[in-house]
Every structure is written in C-alpha cells, then in structure tokens.
Design a protein around this motif. Sequence first.
Motif, PDB file in Angstrom:
ATOM      1  N   PRO A 167      -2.028  -1.276   8.407  1.00  0.00           N
ATOM      2  CA  PRO A 167      -2.779  -0.447   7.458  1.00  0.00           C
ATOM      3  C   PRO A 167      -3.890   0.353   8.137  1.00  0.00           C
ATOM      4  CG  PRO A 167      -2.403  -2.600   6.515  1.00  0.00           C
ATOM      5  CD  PRO A 167      -1.888  -2.669   7.930  1.00  0.00           C
ATOM      6  N   LYS A 168      -4.549  -0.254   9.154  1.00  0.00           N
ATOM      7  CA  LYS A 168      -5.615   0.475   9.865  1.00  0.00           C
ATOM      8  C   LYS A 168      -5.037   1.718  10.538  1.00  0.00           C
ATOM      9  CE  LYS A 168      -9.254  -2.818  10.699  1.00  0.00           C
ATOM     10  NZ  LYS A 168      -8.720  -4.136  10.351  1.00  0.00           N
ATOM     11  N   ASP A 201      -7.360  -0.845  -1.710  1.00  0.00           N
ATOM     12  CA  ASP A 201      -7.643  -0.590  -0.299  1.00  0.00           C
ATOM     13  C   ASP A 201      -7.266  -1.770   0.599  1.00  0.00           C
ATOM     14  OD1 ASP A 201      -8.617   1.311   1.571  1.00  0.00           O
ATOM     15  OD2 ASP A 201     -10.346  -0.006   1.883  1.00  0.00           O
ATOM     16  N   THR A 203      -6.162   8.820   0.203  1.00  0.00           N
ATOM     17  CA  THR A 203      -5.997   7.368   0.278  1.00  0.00           C
ATOM     18  C   THR A 203      -5.566   6.846  -1.093  1.00  0.00           C
ATOM     19  OG1 THR A 203      -8.250   6.906  -0.387  1.00  0.00           O
ATOM     20  CG2 THR A 203      -7.864   7.233   1.967  1.00  0.00           C
ATOM     21  N   MET A 242      -3.408   8.989   8.177  1.00  0.00           N
ATOM     22  CA  MET A 242      -3.572   9.706   6.913  1.00  0.00           C
ATOM     23  C   MET A 242      -4.807  10.597   6.947  1.00  0.00           C
ATOM     24  SD  MET A 242      -2.562   6.694   4.279  1.00  0.00           S
ATOM     25  CE  MET A 242      -3.758   7.240   3.072  1.00  0.00           C
ATOM     26  N   TYR A 272       0.828  -1.211   0.000  1.00  0.00           N
ATOM     27  CA  TYR A 272       0.000   0.000   0.000  1.00  0.00           C
ATOM     28  C   TYR A 272       0.863   1.262   0.000  1.00  0.00           C
ATOM     29  CZ  TYR A 272      -3.970   2.965   1.386  1.00  0.00           C
ATOM     30  OH  TYR A 272      -4.962   3.915   1.429  1.00  0.00           O
ATOM     31  N   LYS A 327      -3.981   4.378   7.935  1.00  0.00           N
ATOM     32  CA  LYS A 327      -5.125   5.064   7.329  1.00  0.00           C
ATOM     33  C   LYS A 327      -5.726   6.079   8.303  1.00  0.00           C
ATOM     34  CE  LYS A 327      -6.001   1.335   4.204  1.00  0.00           C
ATOM     35  NZ  LYS A 327      -6.701   0.069   4.000  1.00  0.00           N
ATOM     36  N   HIS A 328      -5.659   5.719   9.589  1.00  0.00           N
ATOM     37  CA  HIS A 328      -6.135   6.657  10.617  1.00  0.00           C
ATOM     38  C   HIS A 328      -5.272   7.918  10.607  1.00  0.00           C
ATOM     39  CE1 HIS A 328      -7.835   7.985  14.407  1.00  0.00           C
ATOM     40  NE2 HIS A 328      -6.603   8.221  14.813  1.00  0.00           N
TER      41      HIS A 328
END
Lengths: 75, 159
Positions: free
Chosen positions: B88-89, B74, B102, B95, B16, B92-93
């Motif tokens: 990744p969680k 994703d 994203t 980000m 990612y 993403k938080h």
Amino acid sequence: MKVDKFLDAKSLACPMPIVRAKKAIQELEEGQILEVHTTDKGSKNDFAAWTKSTGHELIEVTEENDVIQFLIKKH
Amino acid sequence: MTEKKRTTIILFSGDYDKAMAAYIIANGAAAYDHEVTIFHTFWGLNALRKEEEVKVNKGFIEKMFAKMMPRGADKMGISKMNFAGFGPKMIKHVMAKHNAMTLPQLIEMAQEQDVKLVACTMTMDLLGLQQEELLEGIEYAGVAAYLADAEEGHVNLFI
C-alpha cells in the motif's frame, strides 16, 4: 466561438475530469459553451461517451502538445 | 432531462485497490447523472470505519475483530503484492505521482456527489461494528433495500 466557462482539468486523473466537468456544466444555461482542457489519455473517449449519454453536445475536440481540448454545448 | 438512471455497487471486498475501483465507478456514474448506491457488506464495511477509536461496548470476539480489521479506508491492504503493508505504501506513492485520488478522497467526493452509502446491518452485527464507529451521513439497510435499488439499476456491480 464564445466560451462561457473554462475548466482546466490538466494533470487530473480519472475520474476527476468528468466529475469536474459535470459540476461546471451544472452552472451553465442551456446553449452555453464549456471549454475543458485535459491531459488524461482516456478523457477523449470518456468525454465522447459522457456527452452522448448526458445529452450535451461535443462540438469540437482538438489536441495540442498532449493537451486535449473539448468544446461542449449544454443541452 | 429524462428519468435518472441508476447504478448500484455491492462492495464486499476490504481491499484498498478493489474499493478504489468501486469508488471510481461510483463517482463516474454520479457524474453521468446516475443515482448511485454503494452497498457495503462484510469487509467492505471497513471502508466506512472512522479512523479514530470510538468507545463502544463490545464483547471479546468483537473487540478482537475491531483490532484485526483495518480502521478506515486508508488502512486497508491491497489485494495483490500487499507485502505486509509495504505494498500500500508503494501504491500510494505511485498514485501521488500520477495525481490519482486516494481512497479517502474518493469516498469524500462520492458523498459530495450525493452517492448513497449504505452499510449492511446484518454483517455489521457479524463483524461487531456499531453505527458510532462508521462515517456520518450513511444509511443502514438490508438485502431488501439493496434489491429495491438494484432492480431499477442499469449498472449493478459486485466488487
């Protein structure tokens, strides 16, 4: 100075300020002025490099309360 | 304006974070008025997968591959600190907090900016991926098409 278009790119992260600025400047005629406001710390260097490479003129850069303001003349 | 410059990126990685770097550069280059090509090969092809399951005829090994590989941008893991999907969680938080785009948004933006997205057909065969499983509006090609773009490239990257 007369500003023909204003772009608010505050709080946008890389690469969005440049991507939006490109779109905005496409809508202008040669010689018209685009004003951009950003908060991304890297955008000072980014806009200097971008205008140099694309041939537009960076007329003025000012900074006020963490907001960086650019005046760009389309060429 | 003078003749357009060209940027080409080979996206080999299915991580990612690495794909994000590739797509940020691609979007930046498009804003620089470059003609941009991203050539997706091997694990990088997963960035182009549709999220939903597409019914296609596959052999046993291809089905296994399809199950094990991330279905779409994703779902991709990160190259460091993946922690079985927790990484990744977290990223993403962070980000979202910093208003960063994203990966799916970056891909959409690239398509809007006319970045040419190419899928390598040879590695599609290896991984058992079919055109129906990949995003609309992409091109299919091999090494020669990549080289034709790259030999005129001012920026050529392998990620």
